[in-house]
Design an enzyme around this catalytic site. Structure first.
Site, PDB file in Angstrom:
ATOM      1  CE1 TYR A 178      -3.992  -1.903  -5.361  1.00 28.78           C
ATOM      2  CE2 TYR A 178      -6.025  -1.857  -6.635  1.00 28.78           C
ATOM      3  CZ  TYR A 178      -5.371  -2.063  -5.437  1.00 28.78           C
ATOM      4  OH  TYR A 178      -6.085  -2.423  -4.325  1.00 28.78           O
TER       5      TYR A 178
ATOM      6  CE  LYS B 128      -4.906  -5.724  -4.679  1.00 33.10           C
ATOM      7  NZ  LYS B 128      -4.503  -6.353  -3.405  1.00 33.10           N
TER       8      LYS B 128
ATOM      9  CG  ASN C 218     -14.134   2.274  -4.431  1.00 28.56           C
ATOM     10  OD1 ASN C 218     -12.941   2.493  -4.583  1.00 28.56           O
ATOM     11  ND2 ASN C 218     -14.992   2.331  -5.429  1.00 28.56           N
TER      12      ASN C 218
HETATM   13  P1  NAD Z   1      -3.586  -0.139   3.564  1.00 30.18           P
HETATM   14  O1  NAD Z   1      -2.569   0.561   2.747  1.00 30.18           O
HETATM   15  O2  NAD Z   1      -4.191   0.605   4.694  1.00 30.18           O
HETATM   16  O3  NAD Z   1      -2.965  -1.502   4.112  1.00 30.18           O
HETATM   17  C1  NAD Z   1      -1.959  -2.214   3.433  1.00 30.18           C
HETATM   18  C2  NAD Z   1      -0.865  -2.484   4.434  1.00 30.18           C
HETATM   19  O4  NAD Z   1       0.154  -3.269   3.802  1.00 30.18           O
HETATM   20  C3  NAD Z   1      -0.172  -1.198   4.937  1.00 30.18           C
HETATM   21  O5  NAD Z   1      -0.298  -1.089   6.325  1.00 30.18           O
HETATM   22  C4  NAD Z   1       1.278  -1.370   4.513  1.00 30.18           C
HETATM   23  O6  NAD Z   1       2.222  -0.873   5.447  1.00 30.18           O
HETATM   24  C5  NAD Z   1       1.372  -2.889   4.391  1.00 30.18           C
HETATM   25  N1  NAD Z   1       2.514  -3.262   3.541  1.00 30.18           N
HETATM   26  C6  NAD Z   1       2.847  -2.737   2.333  1.00 30.18           C
HETATM   27  N2  NAD Z   1       3.989  -3.276   1.904  1.00 30.18           N
HETATM   28  C7  NAD Z   1       4.385  -4.156   2.859  1.00 30.18           C
HETATM   29  C8  NAD Z   1       5.502  -5.014   2.987  1.00 30.18           C
HETATM   30  N3  NAD Z   1       6.449  -5.061   2.039  1.00 30.18           N
HETATM   31  N4  NAD Z   1       5.609  -5.783   4.088  1.00 30.18           N
HETATM   32  C9  NAD Z   1       4.660  -5.731   5.068  1.00 30.18           C
HETATM   33  N5  NAD Z   1       3.578  -4.946   5.001  1.00 30.18           N
HETATM   34  C10 NAD Z   1       3.436  -4.159   3.910  1.00 30.18           C
HETATM   35  O7  NAD Z   1      -4.714  -0.646   2.554  1.00 30.18           O
HETATM   36  P2  NAD Z   1      -6.147  -1.280   2.850  1.00 30.18           P
HETATM   37  O8  NAD Z   1      -7.136  -0.324   2.334  1.00 30.18           O
HETATM   38  O9  NAD Z   1      -6.232  -1.769   4.249  1.00 30.18           O
HETATM   39  O10 NAD Z   1      -6.127  -2.521   1.841  1.00 30.18           O
HETATM   40  C11 NAD Z   1      -5.827  -3.847   2.265  1.00 30.18           C
HETATM   41  C12 NAD Z   1      -5.839  -4.774   1.051  1.00 30.18           C
HETATM   42  O11 NAD Z   1      -7.120  -4.734   0.421  1.00 30.18           O
HETATM   43  C13 NAD Z   1      -4.822  -4.362  -0.015  1.00 30.18           C
HETATM   44  O12 NAD Z   1      -4.238  -5.519  -0.575  1.00 30.18           O
HETATM   45  C14 NAD Z   1      -5.666  -3.661  -1.064  1.00 30.18           C
HETATM   46  O13 NAD Z   1      -5.097  -3.738  -2.351  1.00 30.18           O
HETATM   47  C15 NAD Z   1      -6.971  -4.430  -0.957  1.00 30.18           C
HETATM   48  N6  NAD Z   1      -8.084  -3.608  -1.446  1.00 30.18           N
HETATM   49  C16 NAD Z   1      -8.480  -2.519  -0.704  1.00 30.18           C
HETATM   50  C17 NAD Z   1      -9.527  -1.728  -1.174  1.00 30.18           C
HETATM   51  C18 NAD Z   1     -10.011  -0.527  -0.401  1.00 30.18           C
HETATM   52  O14 NAD Z   1     -10.944   0.139  -0.871  1.00 30.18           O
HETATM   53  N7  NAD Z   1      -9.464  -0.205   0.748  1.00 30.18           N
HETATM   54  C19 NAD Z   1     -10.162  -2.049  -2.383  1.00 30.18           C
HETATM   55  C20 NAD Z   1      -9.708  -3.147  -3.114  1.00 30.18           C
HETATM   56  C21 NAD Z   1      -8.688  -3.939  -2.617  1.00 30.18           C
END
Ligand code: NAD
Length: 321
Positions: free
Chosen positions: A149, A153, A178
């Site tokens: 992962y 990134k 987080n």
């Molecule tokens: P989340 O899983 O709630 O949201 C990601 C969304 O992407 C989901 O709704 C999923 O359905 C959608 N998705 C996945 N594959 C897809 C595709 N092929 N086509 C269209 N949509 C698709 O996650 P989140 O926590 O809201 O994270 C959002 C972003 O922030 C992500 O890229 C994640 O890696 C990054 N991030 C989040 C955190 C955290 O703590 N939440 C930390 C570091 C980075």
């Protein structure tokens, strides 16, 4: 009226971002495989589609939008990211989405593009001491993330930066640490530590026992969703491109996190440490750069967000079991 696209608008951060952009007066197009799970989207238009498919991306990015926020991808907590079982899916799907989006956005002429990277890009060797992890932005290389992962990134950060250099597209990159809050995944295997612990504590009786993966001494910091989005919008409105940490510097051990949540719940708990995926020993945001460049850093304490998140999850658990 400014127009924005939010990719991943059905997810946790994306659905909250849509609400924020609407409040700020944007016209918003959301896209995701699914609608938000816990409430109606506030997007003006919502496209259900798979961003791994270039034809869907062409439907979504059909004109030079003012801003595009790329949050879509394969996401999960330790139980999803560290088992090894999902690595191919994570790398393939997320990389495809990012390759499609950056290429089209630069061809169509999106004015500003935000990419959500992660603290998971930081090298393992700087996160061995739970009391003194080093996650300053400049320490990302030599690279050694502890998960595929994290590697995806980092690879995608580089794709966006390459397009910025080659095609002069305005790219902003943040490394989230987080992020948590209401309306985030709290059950099903992709939930992260704060939501999983809130769920476990909501379900246990006063005086009960909860399981925690590892020895509970591993450290992390957790940032409440509203603070995250404030940081994202400040970055988008600035002249600074990043990559920059968006996280909290209030580092706690996982045991401490559990006890804070139990305190909020008004329950006494004991912890049973079991074997499970853990990730690095220590991780904390370093907010020196964001403060220097944006004159901003998060201002609320962990308890503030935990309080809101616990009572939302407590309610969900009561409603759904
Ligand atoms: P989340 O899983 O709630 O949201 C990601 C969304 O992407 C989901 O709704 C999923 O359905 C959608 N998705 C996945 N594959 C897809 C595709 N092929 N086509 C269209 N949509 C698709 O996650 P989140 O926590 O809201 O994270 C959002 C972003 O922030 C992500 O890229 C994640 O890696 C990054 N991030 C989040 C955190 C955290 O703590 N939440 C930390 C570091 C980075």
């Amino acid at each position: 009226m400014k127009k924005a696209i939010v990719c991943g608008a059905g997810g946790f951060i994306g659905s909250h971002l849509v609400k924020k952009l609407k409040k700020e007066g944007f016209w918003v197009r959301g896209v995701d495989l699914k609608y938000p799970e816990f409430g109606e989207t506030e997007a003006d238009q919502f496209i259900i589609g798979d961003l791994r498919e270039i034809e869907i991306c062409k439907l979504v990015i059909d004109q030079p939008f003012d801003e595009l926020y790329q949050l879509a991808g394969e996401v999960g907590g330790a139980g999803y990211v560290f088992t090894g079982e999902n690595d191919a899916e994570i790398m393939h799907n997320s990389a495809l989405i990012n390759l499609n989006i950056v290429d089209l956005a630069s061809k169509i002429g999106v004015k500003k593009l935000f990419y959500s990277s992660s603290a998971c890009i930081y090298p393992q060797y700087n996160q061995l001491d739970p009391k003194n992890p080093n996650c300053a932005e400049s320490t990302a290389y030599p690279a050694l993330p502890d998960s595929e992962y994290g590697w995806e990134k980092l690879f995608s950060e580089r794709i966006y930066q390459t397009y910025a250099r080659t095609y002069q597209i305005n790219i902003k990159i943040a490394r989230f640490h987080n992020i948590f809050g209401e309306e985030g995944t709290y059950i099903g295997g992709r939930e992260k530590a704060p939501a999983a612990l809130c769920r476990k504590i909501a379900l246990v009786n006063d005086g009960g026992v909860i399981d925690i993966w590892g020895d509970g001494k591993q450290t992390r910091s957790f940032l409440y969703i509203d603070e995250c989005l404030e940081g994202v919008r400040k970055l988008m409105d600035s002249d600074f491109d990043g990559p920059v940490n968006i996280g909290s510097e209030e580092m706690v051990s996982i045991d401490e996190l559990a006890f804070k949540i139990a305190h909020i719940a008004g329950k006494k708990i004991s912890i049973n440490h079991i074997e499970g995926p853990m990730g690095v020993r220590g991780r904390n945001s370093d907010n020196t750069l964001i403060y220097k460049k944006l004159n901003w850093r998060p201002s609320t304490f962990l308890e503030y967000g935990l309080n809101k998140t616990f009572f939302w999850i407590n309610n969900m658990v009561k409603l759904n079991g």
